[in-house]
Enzyme design. Structure first.
Site, PDB file in Angstrom:
ATOM      1  NE  ARG A 152      28.465  39.525 -26.292  1.00 60.68           N
ATOM      2  CZ  ARG A 152      28.886  40.748 -26.538  1.00 60.68           C
ATOM      3  NH1 ARG A 152      28.358  41.769 -25.912  1.00 60.68           N
ATOM      4  NH2 ARG A 152      29.834  40.963 -27.425  1.00 60.68           N
ATOM      5  CG  ASP A 209      30.390  37.428 -28.426  1.00 59.86           C
ATOM      6  OD1 ASP A 209      29.420  36.972 -27.804  1.00 59.86           O
ATOM      7  OD2 ASP A 209      30.614  38.645 -28.525  1.00 59.86           O
TER       8      ASP A 209
END
Ligand SMILES: [Zn+2]
Length: 422
Positions: free
Chosen positions: A339, A337
């Site tokens: 983000r 990830d």
């Protein structure tokens, strides 16, 4: 024979300015100083990121995030005059946001300009002196119409009240578009790295696109070439940040395939629709609802990476299963990830939010980032099981097993996704 455009470009590459200072105004031709987190807009100073007068610039980068490249194309193609300045008549915000105490805390907001929607009223003297100050935030109103909300009305979960929800199923909202404005020392602190290291990696990983990142350490603010965010507010936006009106919130990261096209491999659109329903419900009870939509496609890995991962998942000999869901992403992207929710709470600080009463998310990363930033969270609302598409069971079981809210760390339930050609 060198054209005028070429000669001005050559001057630029030779380190000269491409236009002279605004001489007639005389007194303040230099770049306005910036003091991030100062108590007033005047003391903070305006963000000047345009190229109209390079001597006025006080930041690295330019307006419009990644769209600045299209602006360059438009200028190169001759369809946009190089010196165009926007006519901002009647573009002021539809609704009043702030100022809130969080705006004056240099540690609370580090990735947007809290005064970005108020440049007209905050910096009249600079504007009068000819500084090209552009909004980085725009606030407007809209009606939205989604089949899921019509379904919720038909099922009796939401009522058409003629105010927030019209008789024909339209939902009235205030929405705001927010471009990123990074205060580099604050961003570095959020990630626990030095400002120097952050500048170096930004410089390298953008292919040296912004030499000032490493050359001009006196410039502390960077407008990065990335997407920003949009917020949708349900109910009375004037009640946001009043410290007493209950708030429902969904923080959503972009997934074009699901959000727009209804692709069934993930739970993104169902969760977005559920979050909107929770927000409308709260607004109809006298509270407010906020949906934050972050342009972080495919966990900020982008769609190319995302689609490569889909193929890798679907072509596994043992089938697309929860046990290997995160591993397949990591194989392609190197991480699960990108983000990094560290900067996400800034927009809620901008709205003056100190507590979320109903938080429509199962993500511990989002929850923990908000709590770390001092935003209290009441109830966490998981997505109802019936809203999860069959092929997305792989994702949801993988997330639950990984410790997402609602899973209690249980082993993944049996789930196999479709094959690639099914
Ligand atoms: Zn998705």
């Amino acid at each position: 024979m060198v054209s005028q455009t070429e000669s001005s470009l050559n001057a630029l590459f030779d380190g000269e300015t491409d236009s002279p200072p605004i001489a007639p105004l005389g007194t303040r031709v230099g770049a306005p100083s910036l003091r991030w987190g100062a108590p007033t807009a005047r003391e903070r100073g305006p963000i000047v990121a345009t190229h109209g007068n390079r001597g006025h610039r006080n930041v690295i980068g330019t307006h419009a995030g990644g769209y600045s490249v299209y602006r360059a194309l438009a200028i190169a193609a001759g369809s946009l005059p190089r010196g165009h300045r926007p006519d901002l008549t009647d573009t002021a915000p539809s609704d009043r946001i702030g100022p809130h105490p969080q705006w004056c805390d240099p540690a609370k907001i580090v990735s947007l300009d809290p005064w970005g929607h108020l440049v007209g009223e905050a910096f009249p003297d600079y504007l009068a002196l000819g500084h090209d100050i552009r909004p980085t935030i725009a606030v407007t109103r809209a009606h939205i119409d989604m089949p899921e909300i019509r379904g919720a009305i038909a099922a009796g979960r939401i009522r058409a009240d003629g105010d927030i929800v019209s008789a024909d199923g339209n939902v009235r909202v205030m929405k705001a578009a927010i471009d990123p404005v990074w205060y580099l020392p604050g961003v570095a602190a959020r990630f626990g790295v030095t400002e120097k290291a952050l500048r170096r990696d930004l410089h390298e990983q953008t292919g040296g696109m912004y030499p000032d990142l490493v050359k001009r350490e006196d410039l502390k603010v960077f407008l990065p070439p990335i997407g920003g965010m949009t917020i949708y507010v349900f109910g009375n936006p004037g009640k946001l940040g009043d410290g007493k009106t209950p708030l429902a919130c969904r923080v959503h990261d972009e997934c074009n395939g699901s959000d727009v096209f209804g692709s069934d491999i993930c739970t993104c659109r169902p969760y977005l629709a559920h979050g909107i329903e929770i927000c409308i419900e709260m607004a109809q009870q006298g509270g407010t609802g906020v949906v934050v939509y972050n342009r972080k496609e495919g966990r900020a890995l982008g769609e190319v990476t995302k689609f490569l991962v889909y193929n890798a998942r679907k072509r596994q000999a043992e089938g697309d299963r929860p046990e290997t869901y995160f591993k397949r992403t990591e194989c392609v992207a190197g991480v699960q990830d990108m983000r990094f929710q560290e900067l996400m709470p800034d927009v809620l600080h901008w709205l003056g939010v100190t507590r979320i009463d109903r938080f429509a998310s199962m993500s511990d990363m989002k929850h923990d980032a908000l709590v770390r930033q001092g935003i209290e969270i009441g109830e966490r609302v998981a997505i109802p099981d019936g809203m999860i598409p069959a092929d997305a069971r792989v994702e949801i079981e993988a997330k639950l097993a990984a410790g997402y809210y609602g899973g209690n760390g249980r082993a993944p339930a049996e789930a196999v996704g479709r094959k690639l050609d099914e």
